[in-house]
Design a protein around this motif. Structure first.
Motif, short mmCIF file in Angstrom:
data_model
loop_
_atom_site.label_atom_id
_atom_site.label_comp_id
_atom_site.label_asym_id
_atom_site.label_seq_id
_atom_site.Cartn_x
_atom_site.Cartn_y
_atom_site.Cartn_z
N LEU A 187 -1.03 11.15 0.41
CA LEU A 187 -0.52 12.09 1.42
C LEU A 187 0.18 13.27 0.77
N THR A 188 0.98 13.01 -0.26
CA THR A 188 1.70 14.08 -0.95
C THR A 188 0.72 15.02 -1.64
N GLU A 189 -0.28 14.47 -2.32
CA GLU A 189 -1.28 15.29 -2.99
C GLU A 189 -2.04 16.18 -2.00
N ALA A 190 -2.21 15.69 -0.78
CA ALA A 190 -2.92 16.46 0.25
C ALA A 190 -2.00 17.46 0.95
N GLY A 191 -0.71 17.46 0.58
CA GLY A 191 0.22 18.44 1.13
C GLY A 191 0.96 18.00 2.38
N TYR A 192 0.89 16.73 2.72
CA TYR A 192 1.57 16.23 3.91
C TYR A 192 2.98 15.76 3.57
N LYS A 193 3.88 15.98 4.53
CA LYS A 193 5.22 15.42 4.46
C LYS A 193 5.27 14.29 5.48
N VAL A 225 -7.83 11.92 4.99
CA VAL A 225 -6.85 11.62 3.95
C VAL A 225 -6.41 10.17 4.05
N ILE A 226 -6.22 9.67 5.25
CA ILE A 226 -5.84 8.27 5.45
C ILE A 226 -6.94 7.34 4.96
N LYS A 227 -8.19 7.69 5.26
CA LYS A 227 -9.31 6.87 4.76
C LYS A 227 -9.34 6.86 3.24
N LYS A 228 -9.07 8.00 2.62
CA LYS A 228 -9.03 8.07 1.16
C LYS A 228 -7.93 7.16 0.62
N ALA A 237 -6.23 2.18 -2.10
CA ALA A 237 -5.43 0.96 -2.07
C ALA A 237 -6.33 -0.28 -2.22
N ALA A 238 -7.48 -0.26 -1.57
CA ALA A 238 -8.41 -1.39 -1.68
C ALA A 238 -8.92 -1.55 -3.11
N LYS A 259 0.81 -1.22 0.00
CA LYS A 259 0.00 0.00 0.00
C LYS A 259 0.84 1.27 0.00
N VAL A 260 2.14 1.15 0.16
CA VAL A 260 3.01 2.32 0.36
C VAL A 260 2.88 3.35 -0.75
N SER A 261 2.95 2.92 -2.00
CA SER A 261 2.90 3.90 -3.10
C SER A 261 1.59 4.67 -3.11
N THR A 262 0.49 4.00 -2.81
CA THR A 262 -0.81 4.68 -2.76
C THR A 262 -0.84 5.70 -1.63
N PHE A 263 -0.40 5.31 -0.45
CA PHE A 263 -0.40 6.23 0.68
C PHE A 263 0.53 7.41 0.43
N GLU A 264 1.71 7.16 -0.14
CA GLU A 264 2.63 8.25 -0.45
C GLU A 264 2.00 9.24 -1.42
N LYS A 265 1.33 8.71 -2.44
CA LYS A 265 0.69 9.56 -3.44
C LYS A 265 -0.40 10.42 -2.82
#
Length: 69
Positions: A20-26, A55-58, A63-64, A12-18
């Protein structure tokens, strides 16, 4: 500012990174060890945990969907 630790399966890492980054989180990323060797831990700082939760739910939903395809 608070810090959230997110434990996710490594696929799931690539999805979460994408997302989170799109939402402006580091975030920082750390690979799990031992019984957690198939997990990755993301550490995210936020001053609005409710927004971060959304954002985490998204990310989880995306990922699902990706796994179903």
């Amino acid at each position: 500012m608070s810090t959230a630790a997110i434990a996710i399966d490594d696929w799931k890492v690539s999805t979460f990174e994408k997302v989170l980054t799109e939402a402006g989180y580091k975030f920082t990323k750390k690979k799990g060890t031992g019984i957690y060797n198939k997990c990755v831990f993301l550490s995210v700082e936020s001053d609005d945990m409710v927004k971060l939760h959304e954002v985490i739910k998204k990310a989880q939903n995306e990922a699902a969907k990706a796994k179903m395809n």
